[in-house]
Motif scaffolding. Structure first.
Motif, short mmCIF file in Angstrom:
data_model
loop_
_atom_site.label_atom_id
_atom_site.label_comp_id
_atom_site.label_asym_id
_atom_site.label_seq_id
_atom_site.Cartn_x
_atom_site.Cartn_y
_atom_site.Cartn_z
N PRO A 47 0.72 -1.11 0.08
CA PRO A 47 0.00 -0.10 -0.08
C PRO A 47 0.92 1.30 0.15
O PRO A 47 0.37 2.49 -0.43
N SER A 53 -3.72 4.20 -6.73
CA SER A 53 -4.73 3.17 -5.94
C SER A 53 -4.93 2.13 -7.15
O SER A 53 -5.07 2.27 -8.20
N SER A 89 0.29 -1.17 -10.01
CA SER A 89 -0.39 -1.12 -8.74
C SER A 89 -1.25 -2.29 -8.37
O SER A 89 -1.42 -3.06 -7.35
N ILE A 93 -0.78 -5.05 -5.40
CA ILE A 93 -2.03 -5.07 -4.20
C ILE A 93 -2.29 -6.65 -4.43
O ILE A 93 -2.69 -7.25 -3.62
#
Lengths: 297, 342
Positions: A47, A53, A89, A93
């Motif tokens: 994160p 995001s 990303s 994640i």
């Protein structure tokens, strides 16, 4: 004069240490181990280090190829997918679900499985023999089918997939532990300790456990690669992690439709999955070799 | 041998019984009415009360289980919740479709795994051995679904040698009689038999290749390790001292002893194939039992889920039994290890 040895000390490395010495000498498994360590750090820090995001969409950069190709953009190192989400990303994640979660699941499953297995294995004058033999047969059923049964009961979803895979891993741990404990129990050193009057608890934790640790560690690596494969497969089939959440298996499932236009959306998650499983298998394989070497000598 | 056979059969039926208890209890674990889950007949339908009686739902659980057993031994798995068809009648086609895929893949896996394993062991610690072992490790670690996608991308999209998904080009209009494409084509009276057969075989290449990759690599590694162990035994050294050629040594003296320990692993490999079947059939749009099971899980069609899971797991147990019987008959010393010990 600090290094005078007053007493003769005989250092006996534990079985796990002996296996580790043999393991350390080879290059490929050590590289794999470092790779897994690096991946673990990346997954924990995911994160913090992700540039964007995982679910934010960039409308002006839909299906952008990776940055090293002609059309690529340095802003998106690994390109973007068909909805304009940053691949890097999403991969990072996604690693939390594909690599982090299986680690937790394996720890849980091994705790339960080893405990039960040790109890069953220590039970030498067992009246449960018939049950044990029957279960041996049922154990040839792969964990993925068991996970499917549990998913059929619980329904699809991330939480249910975690429960299903964890439970489906337990029987293998029981089996391996029981066999290992049973085999050690026959050996002379255990008889000697029993004649010395060791309690059963002491016998299990201090006498037998150190000798079966290498086998258990090997089983841990096997279970880890199975767990990673299973959760990815369940997500791929749409039964595990659900859509917006990035996970390598579900990313692959999504790429089924767009692979002809943007092959990187299929290659990158698949490659990370493959590299992870390969590294674990290499570690497990050389552990097995090291254990066998120790047994033979 | 009789005693061996009896114990094997006893444990086989016991395992099947445990399996049926599991599928029986699934009816209660699934959400909804257990009777509906079991028979596929919903409350309010005309046949509901009759089913209630024939399944002994007014009686004890034990009686219900006995009736359940009676039903499944007559292959009465109830009706599908989504289509209303009899599950077992539908299943026959699906199972044959899958059987074709599985048998071909299993044969391919054995044909690849055994010889390459022996070859690698023969060149133990040479570069060839290392090469084979590394590629086996790679093949063993590739996730099935990713391998399938890569193969499709390479062979079907980039160089267009093979079709992407499906069993056969529908333009050939082959009626599905048994479910197996190859048998159907041979039975049909189409005038383009040869062309249809070629098309069906081309459709088979990718699924079979994908499904057999993991088992063959696993078999390769097991065979290699076992052969190396056998080749270090004194009797091999003695045979070599007598001047036997390496070929004769490998195939006449080492192979039977290798097989003795490789055979029990076959069940495990077969089980893995059963699990991968679901994934492979899903990707290649193959109308088999695996894809059917997946569809049933998503649609929550409980009679089908029960039936397919029981059949897949039951088949693994059957193979286990066959392997054990063959092993006990062909290698009598393995019977001993079953009598002694625990």
């Amino acid at each position: 004069m600090a290094d005078i040895e007053l007493y003769y000390q005989d250092r006996n490395p534990s079985p796990l240490q002996l296996v580790w010495f043999a393991f350390k000498r080879r290059l490929a498994p050590m590289i794999s181990l470092w790779l897994l360590g690096a991946l673990l750090v990346l997954v924990i820090l995911a994160p913090v280090i992700t540039p964007y995001s995982a679910n934010v969409q960039f409308v002006d950069a839909v299906a952008l190829p990776p940055s090293w190709t002609h059309d690529g953009n340095m802003q998106f190192l690994f390109g973007t997918d068909d909805l304009g989400r940053d691949m890097l990303s999403r991969l990072l994640i996604g690693g939390r679900f594909s690599f982090g979660l299986p680690i937790i699941m394996v720890i849980l499953a091994s705790t339960i499985g080893i405990f039960i297995g040790a109890m069953v294995g220590a039970d030498t004058k067992s009246k449960l023999r018939v049950l044990g033999r029957t279960l041996d047969r049922l154990l040839t059923i792969p964990s993925f089918l068991l996970a499917l049964v549990l998913i059929a009961i619980l329904g699809a979803g991330l939480g249910n997939a975690i429960i299903a895979i964890t439970l489906s891993l337990v029987p293998q741990f029981i089996y391996v532990t029981r066999n290992a404990v049973y085999q050690e129990w026959q050996k002379d050193y255990v008889t000697a300790s029993r004649l010395n009057g060791c309690s059963n608890t002491y016998l299990m934790y201090r006498v037998i456990l150190p000798n079966i640790t290498p086998i258990l560690v090997m089983q841990l690596t096997v279970a880890l690669s199975v767990a990673i494969m299973d959760i990815a497969a369940l997500s791929f089939l749409g039964l595990g992690v659900q859509s917006p959440t990035p996970e390598w298996g579900s990313m692959l499932a999504r790429s089924l439709d767009e692979v002809y236009l943007s092959p990187w959306s299929m290659v990158l998650p698949g490659l990370s999955l493959f590299a992870t499983i390969m590294a674990i298998n290499v570690v497990g394989d050389s552990l097995r070799r090291a254990i066998k070497q120790r047994m033979d000598t | 041998m009789t005693r061996y056979l009896m114990t094997r059969l006893f444990y086989f039926f016991l395992a099947l019984l445990v399996l049926s208890v599991v599928t029986f209890s699934l009816n209660w674990l699934f959400p909804g009415d257990p009777l509906t889950n079991m028979s596929g007949i919903r409350d309010g339908q005309a046949a509901y009360n009759a089913t209630l009686e024939s399944r002994a739902f007014d009686s004890t659980v034990i009686q219900q289980y006995v009736n359940y057993l009676a039903h499944i031994t007559q292959f009465d798995w109830g009706l599908s919740l989504s289509t209303g068809n009899d599950v077992w009648q539908d299943a026959a086609t699906y199972l044959v479709v899958s059987a074709e895929l599985v048998l071909l893949s299993f044969a391919l896996a054995v044909l690849i795994g055994l010889p390459l394993g022996m070859l690698a062991a023969n060149y133990f610690r040479h570069n060839l051995d290392k090469f084979i072992l590394t590629s086996a490790m790679t093949g063993y670690s590739i996730p099935v679904f990713w391998l399938a996608q890569l193969l499709i991308l390479l062979f079907a999209v980039q160089i267009e040698w093979l079709p992407i998904t499906g069993q056969i080009n529908p333009l050939y209009a082959i009626d599905s009689i048994t479910g197996s494409v190859i048998i159907d084509i041979l039975l049909s009276d189409s005038q383009y038999k040869l062309a249809a057969l070629q098309d069906a075989l081309l459709h088979l290449v990718l699924p079979v290749l994908t499904l057999s990759s993991l088992p063959s690599m696993l078999l390769l590694r097991i065979t290699r390790n076992q052969t190396i162990e056998v080749l270090q035994k004194p009797y091999v050294k003695a045979a070599r001292a007598r001047g036997l050629s390496q070929k004769r040594l490998l195939f006449k003296h080492a192979l039977p002893n290798v097989l003795q320990d490789v055979l029990p692993q076959m069940t495990f490999i077969f089980g893995l194939m059963m699990a991968n079947l679901v994934i492979v059939e899903h990707i290649f749009n193959w109308p088999g039992a695996g894809a059917w099971l997946l569809k049933a899980i998503i649609e929550r069609d409980y009679p089908i889920i029960q039936m397919v899971l029981f059949t897949l797991m039951g088949l693994i147990l059957v193979l286990n039994l066959l392997v054990e019987i063959y092993r006990g008959w062909r290698f009598p010393m393995t019977r001993e290890e079953r009598y002694g010990g625990y």
